[in-house]
Design an enzyme around this catalytic site. Structure first.
Site, PDB file in Angstrom:
ATOM      1  CG  ASP A 140       6.171  -0.368   4.692  1.00  0.00           C
ATOM      2  OD1 ASP A 140       5.497  -1.325   5.116  1.00  0.00           O
ATOM      3  OD2 ASP A 140       6.877  -0.447   3.680  1.00  0.00           O
ATOM      4  CG  HIS A 141       0.566  -2.185   6.628  1.00  0.00           C
ATOM      5  ND1 HIS A 141       0.449  -1.908   5.296  1.00  0.00           N
ATOM      6  CD2 HIS A 141       0.378  -3.514   6.755  1.00  0.00           C
ATOM      7  CE1 HIS A 141       0.204  -3.030   4.648  1.00  0.00           C
ATOM      8  NE2 HIS A 141       0.153  -4.017   5.505  1.00  0.00           N
ATOM      9  CG  HIS A 169       4.894  -3.780   2.190  1.00  0.00           C
ATOM     10  ND1 HIS A 169       4.672  -2.692   2.986  1.00  0.00           N
ATOM     11  CD2 HIS A 169       3.771  -3.929   1.456  1.00  0.00           C
ATOM     12  CE1 HIS A 169       3.457  -2.206   2.741  1.00  0.00           C
ATOM     13  NE2 HIS A 169       2.893  -2.941   1.810  1.00  0.00           N
TER      14      HIS A 169
END
Ligand code: NAP
Length: 484
Positions: A177-178, A240
């Site tokens: 999950d950047h 996110h």
């Protein structure tokens, strides 16, 4: 479970989907920037893999272009690019067939870290995992990196986890999950757990509410067919926003290690109350004079998929009982802003009288633009004429605070890929976290379907639908401005 942290001496990183959009825009330029920062060992190799037929030289040419376009300031430095490209190769591999696997195996070396990045559609994850094992490319020390979307609901996420678990141990799986790779997100943990100042106030007794906003200006044009099967809840909230919520709300882990951190995040998700449907607002952007609306972008004039969602939720535990969390995210909004705001309660009594007005401390944690934090404090307005109070920001914009010598803030992908190589899973989602997040979002989505819910329209460039404003107004609160 103990994570295996291996010093970075050398590595072989295979990027399945090496010719795709994510590899071109993020993964390969990110690796190049780490190379320029001197963080890539001499003995590092990067191998692109996809169905397109090309040789090493042709792939290097595509990587060179990607570096020029997305590699940042050093992208134009030909000598640096040349040195990086010496480490890059390509293998023509079909994830679902037999082509290329033996040859790819022949390129891999013993005695170095092996990492396999699945930058392909999730439907190929199972085939890749299976072949990595059956062709003997991966062993018990190898790592696999998987991209979102990690399932589209609890059932599919469980199936995906089960498929990966057939071939790899959880300690080998890195679910990206950047958002977790963003510098500010990590700083959030440093600020919370490295200082005495905030943590004593970080609870329902002192915090009035918390807002998390991820506003985007882009439309879904170009990825409409995927997006329309997903929507803002699946595409943004389940992953996110949920991760940000976890880091804000979690208890201090005993140690900064992968399982200690992820155990605490999981407890937050499990403590979330089910969301009342009156506390959720869905929206869909309309056309305006200059641009088409959502339904044109997805080619379905009756689509009821949301491009915006706002909701209010509660965490049922001692720390947060009674403190609402407001989350919102959407496309085509006024500006590109990602921010977490911790809004503290009013002072219990104002010694300055009603004319001084009400003032609140707000800790605003900005993810974009200009990553940093601002703490709003109340002071006296300078000058004679009585005690007039004014709110001023204590600005902690990292780039300014750390000065010109500070290292350029690395992109989230750069950080995360290097963590894979180092064997550090702290900033990656564990399988049970992902499943718990789906278990919380699934009933909300199912409720929309059951009720035949239609999203509220909103204008491009706005703050989202009117009802989202009302979500907070009803509680006597308001969203922070999405600044243009
Ligand atoms: P993409 O541009 O469509 O690229 C897909 C890649 O997969 C191509 O390199 C393609 O190359 C390869 N591929 C397709 N079928 C294959 C097969 N049978 N065997 C081997 N390779 C195969 O997709 P993307 O945008 O890069 O996205 C990749 C993954 O990252 C997806 O899961 C996506 O959801 C996720 N993601 C993307 C972004 C983004 O910004 N792009 C952001 C977050 C997550 P060939 O056709 O040559 O085989």
């Amino acid at each position: 479970m103990v994570s295996r942290v291996i010093p970075v001496d050398g590595f072989d990183l295979v990027i399945f989907g090496g010719t795709g959009d994510l590899a071109r825009r993020k993964i390969l330029p990110g690796l190049f920037r780490r190379f320029c920062a001197g963080q890539m060992p001499e003995d590092a190799r990067i191998i692109g893999a996809a169905r397109s037929e090309m040789d090493d030289a042709a792939f290097r040419e595509t990587v060179a272009e990607a570096i020029r376009e997305f590699g940042g300031a050093q992208g134009a430095d030909e000598a640096l690019a040349e040195a990086f490209l010496e480490r890059v190769g390509y293998e023509h591999v079909d994830a679902t067939g037999e082509t290329g696997w033996e040859s790819l195996k022949g390129r891999l070396r013993d005695g170095v870290v092996r990492a396999f990045y699945f930058s392909v559609a999730p439907s190929l994850f199972g085939a890749l995992a299976e072949r990595l094992r059956s062709f003997g490319l991966a062993d018990d020390e190898s790592r696999v990196v998987v991209e979102k979307p990690f399932g589209k609901d609890l059932e599919t996420a469980k199936a995906l986890n089960a498929t990966l678990a057939e071939h790899f141990d959880e300690t080998q799986i890195y679910r990206i999950d950047h958002y977790l790779g963003k510098e500010t997100v990590q700083n959030l943990m440093a600020v919370r757990f490295g200082n005495m100042l905030f943590e004593p106030l970080w609870n329902a007794q002192y915090v009035d509410h918390i807002q998390i906003t991820v506003a985007e200006t882009v439309s879904v044009a170009g990825r409409g067919s995927y997006y329309d099967t997903s929507g803002a809840m699946r595409d943004m909230v389940q992953n996110h926003l949920m991760q940000l919520l976890c880091l804000i709300a979690m208890e201090p882990p005993a140690r900064f290690n992968p399982d200690a951190v992820r155990d605490e995040k999981l407890k937050v998700i499990r403590a979330l109350d089910p969301v009342d449907h009156h506390q959720v607002v869905r929206g869909q952007y309309e056309a305006d004079d200059t641009q088409p609306g959502y339904r044109t972008h997805v080619d379905d004039l009756r689509s009821t998929t949301e491009s915006f969602v706002a909701l209010k939720c509660h965490i049922s535990n001692w720390r947060w009982a009674g403190t609402p969390f407001y989350l919102r995210t959407g496309k085509m909004l006024r500006s590109r802003t990602s921010e977490i705001a911790v809004v503290f309660k009013d002072a219990p009594h104002s010694i300055f009288g009603p004319e001084a007005g009400t003032h609140r401390n707000v800790l605003a944690i900005r993810l974009q633009p200009n990553e940093g934090m601002t703490l709003g404090v109340t002071i006296k307005e300078p000058g004679p004429g009585g005690m007039r109070l004014v709110d001023v920001p204590l600005d902690m914009t990292f780039a300014e605070a750390l000065g010109p010598d500070a290292e350029e803030v690395p992109d989230a992908y750069e950080r995360l890929i290097m963590d894979v190589i180092r064997g550090n899973q702290t900033l990656f989602m564990r399988g049970d976290e992902v499943e718990a997040a789906w278990a919380w979002t699934d009933p909300i989505i199912a409720g929309w379907k059951r009720r035949g819910d239609v999203p509220k329209p909103y204008d491009p460039g706005s703050n989202g639908p009117e009802d989202a404003l009302m979500l907070m107004h009803r509680d006597g609160r308001k969203w922070r401005e999405i600044k243009a």
